[in-house]
Scaffold this motif. Structure first.
Motif, mmCIF file in Angstrom:
data_model
loop_
_atom_site.group_PDB
_atom_site.id
_atom_site.type_symbol
_atom_site.label_atom_id
_atom_site.label_comp_id
_atom_site.label_asym_id
_atom_site.label_seq_id
_atom_site.Cartn_x
_atom_site.Cartn_y
_atom_site.Cartn_z
ATOM 1 N N ASP A 1 0.827 -1.197 0.000
ATOM 2 C CA ASP A 1 0.000 0.000 0.000
ATOM 3 C C ASP A 1 0.868 1.256 0.000
ATOM 4 O O ASP A 1 1.936 1.281 0.601
ATOM 5 N N GLU A 2 0.376 2.307 -0.670
ATOM 6 C CA GLU A 2 1.086 3.588 -0.756
ATOM 7 C C GLU A 2 2.530 3.384 -1.237
ATOM 8 O O GLU A 2 3.500 3.830 -0.628
ATOM 9 N N ALA A 3 2.658 2.700 -2.372
ATOM 10 C CA ALA A 3 3.980 2.335 -2.877
ATOM 11 C C ALA A 3 4.846 3.559 -3.159
ATOM 12 O O ALA A 3 6.062 3.541 -2.922
ATOM 13 N N ASP A 4 4.248 4.638 -3.658
ATOM 14 C CA ASP A 4 5.058 5.818 -3.963
ATOM 15 C C ASP A 4 5.592 6.469 -2.698
ATOM 16 O O ASP A 4 6.706 7.005 -2.687
ATOM 17 N N GLN A 5 4.841 6.404 -1.607
ATOM 18 C CA GLN A 5 5.362 6.939 -0.356
ATOM 19 C C GLN A 5 6.467 6.034 0.187
ATOM 20 O O GLN A 5 7.417 6.512 0.809
ATOM 21 N N MET A 6 6.354 4.726 -0.059
ATOM 22 C CA MET A 6 7.440 3.806 0.296
ATOM 23 C C MET A 6 8.733 4.247 -0.396
ATOM 24 O O MET A 6 9.814 4.256 0.212
ATOM 25 N N LEU A 7 8.604 4.608 -1.669
ATOM 26 C CA LEU A 7 9.766 5.073 -2.421
ATOM 27 C C LEU A 7 10.325 6.349 -1.807
ATOM 28 O O LEU A 7 11.539 6.472 -1.587
ATOM 29 N N ASP A 8 9.448 7.308 -1.495
ATOM 30 C CA ASP A 8 9.881 8.576 -0.921
ATOM 31 C C ASP A 8 10.610 8.380 0.403
ATOM 32 O O ASP A 8 11.531 9.130 0.742
ATOM 33 N N MET A 9 10.199 7.389 1.170
ATOM 34 C CA MET A 9 10.766 7.160 2.500
ATOM 35 C C MET A 9 11.963 6.208 2.478
ATOM 36 O O MET A 9 12.499 5.855 3.523
ATOM 37 N N GLY A 10 12.362 5.756 1.284
ATOM 38 C CA GLY A 10 13.551 4.923 1.158
ATOM 39 C C GLY A 10 13.361 3.470 1.515
ATOM 40 O O GLY A 10 14.314 2.784 1.906
ATOM 41 N N PHE A 11 12.135 2.948 1.359
ATOM 42 C CA PHE A 11 11.838 1.579 1.773
ATOM 43 C C PHE A 11 11.933 0.545 0.650
ATOM 44 O O PHE A 11 11.673 -0.639 0.886
ATOM 45 N N ILE A 12 12.239 0.965 -0.564
ATOM 46 C CA ILE A 12 12.187 0.030 -1.683
ATOM 47 C C ILE A 12 13.127 -1.162 -1.463
ATOM 48 O O ILE A 12 12.774 -2.314 -1.740
ATOM 49 N N HIS A 13 14.329 -0.912 -0.952
ATOM 50 C CA HIS A 13 15.270 -2.010 -0.705
ATOM 51 C C HIS A 13 14.697 -2.977 0.323
ATOM 52 O O HIS A 13 14.796 -4.213 0.170
ATOM 53 N N ASP A 14 14.091 -2.462 1.388
ATOM 54 C CA ASP A 14 13.478 -3.321 2.405
ATOM 55 C C ASP A 14 12.328 -4.134 1.821
ATOM 56 O O ASP A 14 12.146 -5.305 2.165
ATOM 57 N N ILE A 15 11.551 -3.515 0.943
ATOM 58 C CA ILE A 15 10.434 -4.226 0.323
ATOM 59 C C ILE A 15 10.939 -5.424 -0.473
ATOM 60 O O ILE A 15 10.376 -6.521 -0.409
ATOM 61 N N ARG A 16 12.016 -5.219 -1.203
ATOM 62 C CA ARG A 16 12.564 -6.323 -1.998
ATOM 63 C C ARG A 16 13.029 -7.469 -1.095
ATOM 64 O O ARG A 16 12.895 -8.644 -1.437
ATOM 65 N N LYS A 17 13.581 -7.128 0.068
ATOM 66 C CA LYS A 17 14.008 -8.167 1.016
ATOM 67 C C LYS A 17 12.807 -8.957 1.531
ATOM 68 O O LYS A 17 12.869 -10.180 1.679
#
Length: 403
Positions: A158-174
């Motif tokens: 959810d709120e994938a673009d905010q995940m990107l803004d907050m620097g979570f993309i690497h964590d999501i991939r994990k």
């Protein structure tokens, strides 16, 4: 007219929906629920305040009810994982699952940092079907062996673009690396920049696409306006508005955490009850501030953009942009905190001299001029150069942009 009964939801879910007073599904619910029920992947693009949480929570609960698993003690397996960017949004999504699933017997846990992990670990050990989590704490518990995601059937980002803004993309991939390959994935984002599209392409398999509102749109029921005001005079203008503009419940946005605290202190000194909420506050302090705001004590909440997305706070009469955002899409998400569920709302922005460029970008995004208010005290004025007589501001007229 589409009804929740038409969407083939079961009696336990329909009773829960009726108890909340919902009469008919929102557009994203009407479009998304049938697809999610079939088990297909879904790519949803919708701005905040559209009823997105119920659009995935209701059909997910329905699928769990239709396909029960053993529920003896300690035998519950994690079947649903929802990732959310913030603690507040995770808590809110968890509350929605709890509300809609109250008659199903399904168990859930909300996992986020900033608090002790022991209650969360205890819930996991007791067995849950649904986990709603922020990425950081979830990875901590995964690495400690407290979470097993091998049985997840549905994954929601959810709120994938905010995940990107907050620097979570690497964590999501994990996290995704720990999920089964065979699963249903639901991907929601208010905007679709290139990196988010790439992530969606990597996670989704032949998804159904649902888009309810263009990312540049603003709610028509929100009356928007802007004041030109010197930065040093913004606190005084804010106090003036809160005392004279028939404000019921106001959400005030600043760019920085320090700025939020400073504004809240200024208001308190002026005798206006206000609290600040931002990322440096403890989770307990943030929750207390939100609960007080929901009960109008205080009636003013000063926030950074941690509160711009997803928070479901009813009856916000005013959104005030004390600082204009430097990302124009953020303006749309901020003002979406008012004018919800068909109600009217008021969005007022303060524009200092250095923010004129930000205002132009916002107007270009929403494809219309924001009317300029001139009813502030004269000392608070910050006049556009060579466009207004001394002591007054010119109302904004139509502006043309070349695309």
């Amino acid at each position: 007219m589409t009804t929740f009964e038409n969407l083939l939801l079961s009696s336990p879910l329909l009773r829960a929906v009726a108890a909340e007073g919902y009469l008919s599904p929102t557009p994203i619910q009407a479009e998304a629920i049938p697809h999610v029920l079939t088990g297909c992947d879904l790519l949803g693009c919708a701005q905040t305040g559209t009823g997105k949480t119920a659009a995935f929570a209701l059909p997910i609960l329905q699928r769990l009810v239709d396909n029960p698993r053993p529920t003896q003690k300690h035998s519950r397996k994690v079947r649903v994982l929802v990732l959310s960017p913030t603690r507040e949004l995770a808590t809110q999504i968890g509350a929605s699952f709890q509300t809609y699933g109250r008659h199903t017997g399904l168990r859930q846990v909300v996992i986020f940092g900033g608090v002790s992990q022991q209650p969360q670990v205890k819930s996991l050990r007791a067995g849950v079907e649904i986990i709603v989590a922020t990425p950081g704490r979830l990875l901590d518990l995964l690495n400690q062996g407290h979470v097993d995601l091998s049985t997840v059937e549905t994954f929601v980002l959810d709120e994938a673009d905010q995940m990107l803004d907050m620097g979570f993309i690497h964590d999501i991939r994990k996290v995704v690396a720990r999920l089964p390959r065979q699963r249903q994935t639901l991907f929601f984002s208010a905007t679709m920049p290139a990196e988010i599209r790439q992530l969606a392409d990597a996670l989704l398999h032949r998804p159904v696409k649902v888009q309810v509102a263009a990312e540049s749109s603003t709610v028509e029921s929100i009356a928007q306006s802007v004041y030109f005001v010197d930065q040093r005079n913004k606190p005084t203008l804010l106090q003036h508005l809160l005392r004279t503009d028939a404000v019921g419940r106001a959400l005030v946005f600043t760019r920085t955490k320090h700025g939020a605290d400073k504004v809240a202190r200024h208001l308190a000194k002026a005798g206006i009850r206000a609290e600040a909420i931002h990322g440096n506050k403890s989770q307990a302090a943030r929750q207390r501030a939100l609960e007080k705001f929901r009960s109008n004590s205080p009636p003013v909440l000063v926030a950074t953009d941690v509160a711009a997305r997803g928070l479901d706070i009813d009856r916000v009469s005013h959104v005030i942009n004390f600082d204009l955002p430097n990302v124009p899409e953020t303006y749309v998400h901020r003002i979406g905190r008012t004018g919800r569920a068909g109600a009217s709302g008021i969005a007022i922005s303060f524009c200092g001299g250095p923010e004129r460029g930000d205002l132009k970008l916002v107007e270009r995004l929403i494809r219309k001029s924001i009317p300029v208010r001139t009813d502030h005290p004269p000392y608070a004025a910050n006049l556009p150069p060579a466009v207004a007589p001394k002591g007054r501001c010119r109302s904004a007229g139509p502006r043309k942009y070349h695309r």
